[in-house]
Scaffold this active site. Structure first.
Site, PDB file in Angstrom:
ATOM      1  N   CYS A  80       0.821  -1.221   0.000  1.00 22.08           N
ATOM      2  CA  CYS A  80       0.000   0.000   0.000  1.00 22.08           C
ATOM      3  C   CYS A  80       0.856   1.272   0.000  1.00 22.08           C
ATOM      4  O   CYS A  80       1.487   1.566  -1.001  1.00 22.08           O
ATOM      5  CB  CYS A  80      -0.996  -0.058   1.143  1.00 22.08           C
TER       6      CYS A  80
ATOM      7  N   ARG B  56     -12.524   6.230  -1.871  1.00 23.35           N
ATOM      8  CA  ARG B  56     -11.626   5.303  -1.189  1.00 23.35           C
ATOM      9  C   ARG B  56     -11.960   3.860  -1.565  1.00 23.35           C
ATOM     10  O   ARG B  56     -13.133   3.468  -1.566  1.00 23.35           O
ATOM     11  CB  ARG B  56     -11.755   5.513   0.325  1.00 23.35           C
TER      12      ARG B  56
ATOM     13  N   HIS C  47      -3.443  -5.646   2.401  1.00 23.86           N
ATOM     14  CA  HIS C  47      -3.098  -5.800   3.813  1.00 23.86           C
ATOM     15  C   HIS C  47      -3.620  -7.165   4.254  1.00 23.86           C
ATOM     16  O   HIS C  47      -4.257  -7.872   3.487  1.00 23.86           O
ATOM     17  CB  HIS C  47      -3.771  -4.719   4.651  1.00 23.86           C
TER      18      HIS C  47
HETATM   19  N1  GLN Z   1      -2.088   6.907   2.320  1.00 14.80           N
HETATM   20  C1  GLN Z   1      -2.222   5.989   1.223  1.00 14.80           C
HETATM   21  C2  GLN Z   1      -3.590   6.014   0.560  1.00 14.80           C
HETATM   22  O1  GLN Z   1      -4.589   6.347   1.183  1.00 14.80           O
HETATM   23  C3  GLN Z   1      -1.870   4.579   1.667  1.00 14.80           C
HETATM   24  C4  GLN Z   1      -2.863   4.027   2.659  1.00 14.80           C
HETATM   25  C5  GLN Z   1      -2.435   2.707   3.206  1.00 14.80           C
HETATM   26  O2  GLN Z   1      -1.262   2.389   3.266  1.00 14.80           O
HETATM   27  N2  GLN Z   1      -3.399   1.940   3.647  1.00 14.80           N
HETATM   28  O3  GLN Z   1      -3.688   5.692  -0.606  1.00 14.80           O
END
Ligand code: GLN
EC number: 6.3.5.13
Length: 239
Positions: A92, A125, A195
């Site tokens: 990520c 998101r 993740h």
């Molecule tokens: N900050 C980054 C995003 O929102 C990565 C988020 C994360 O590592 N879960 O894309």
């Protein structure tokens, strides 16, 4: 077999969603095969070493990710390790900062350019379960088990010609740019939006990293029979 040092890079800023667990999984699966494995936690105040056998980088929120990218640029051990073809596994935010550019709080930021990828903001998101079929690109040619993880990001990651995707998305968003693909494979770098921690949910991927670090083929590692992992995978992949 020889010693294996797993570099857990900047867990003080890149450690959301239990991604530190990726290093634990690598250590445990190596130890179960009689390999003397240990984790080297590399914090913001440390120089980034170039001599670990495998590297892991986790996710992080926007501010944390900018701090991590700045530190990795200032102490270029990871760049040296990549040039020496040491396996690197990034998740990520970790994946985004290995790329050329990414966005944090709506502003473009510089990555360290180890992978040919650029990340722009998604409209909404991406959050939820993600599953993918391995593309078997480059060093992942031996992967044949479906990939499973949990994504939570605002990034749309486009790959350039030097990078290949890790998987074809069968569920969820993944890289979110054009084709339904997930993650990055470039040289000995494997990166993903998954993740989980990803290596707990994808033991074959963990073993591939161990095999690469030992310079053997995946099929040369003695198999580990851990029935609970198979049961959990079945449950997650059937949802
Ligand atoms: N900050 C980054 C995003 O929102 C990565 C988020 C994360 O590592 N879960 O894309």
């Amino acid at each position: 077999m020889r010693k294996l040092t797993i570099g857990l890079i900047l867990p003080d800023v890149l450690g959301t969603y239990g991604d530190d667990g990726n290093a634990l999984v690598l250590r445990q699966r190596a130890r179960m095969r009689g390999i003397d494995a240990s984790i080297r936690r590399v914090l913001l105040t440390d120089d980034i070493p170039a001599d670990c056998d495998i590297y892991t980088l986790g996710g992080g929120e926007d501010a944390a990710q900018v701090i991590a990218a700045t530190r990795l640029a200032a102490s270029p051990g990871l760049q040296a390790a990549a040039a020496a073809e040491r396996p690197i596994f990034a998740v990520c935010a970790g994946m985004q900062i290995l790329g050329r550019t990414f966005y944090a709080h709506g502003t473009e930021a510089q990555g360290i350019g180890l992978i040919d990828a650029t990340t722009e903001p998604l409209q909404t998101r991406a959050i939820g379960e993600v599953a993918a079929t391995p593309t078997r690109a480059g060093v992942t040619a031996e992967l044949d088990e479906p990939l499973t993880g949990f994504e939570n990001h605002m990034g749309k990651t486009a790959l350039g010609p030097d990078a290949q995707p890790l998987g074809k998305v069968t569920r969820g968003v993944g890289n979110g740019a054009g084709e339904a693909v997930e993650g990055v494979v470039q040289g000995n770098i494997i990166a993903t939006y998954m993740h989980g921690p990803a290596l707990a949910r994808n033991p074959q991927l963990a073993d591939l990293l161990i095999a690469r670090s030992l310079g053997v083929r995946l099929e040369e590692l003695p198999p580990l029979e851990i029935p609970v992992i198979d049961r959990l995978r079945m449950e997650r992949l059937s949802r």
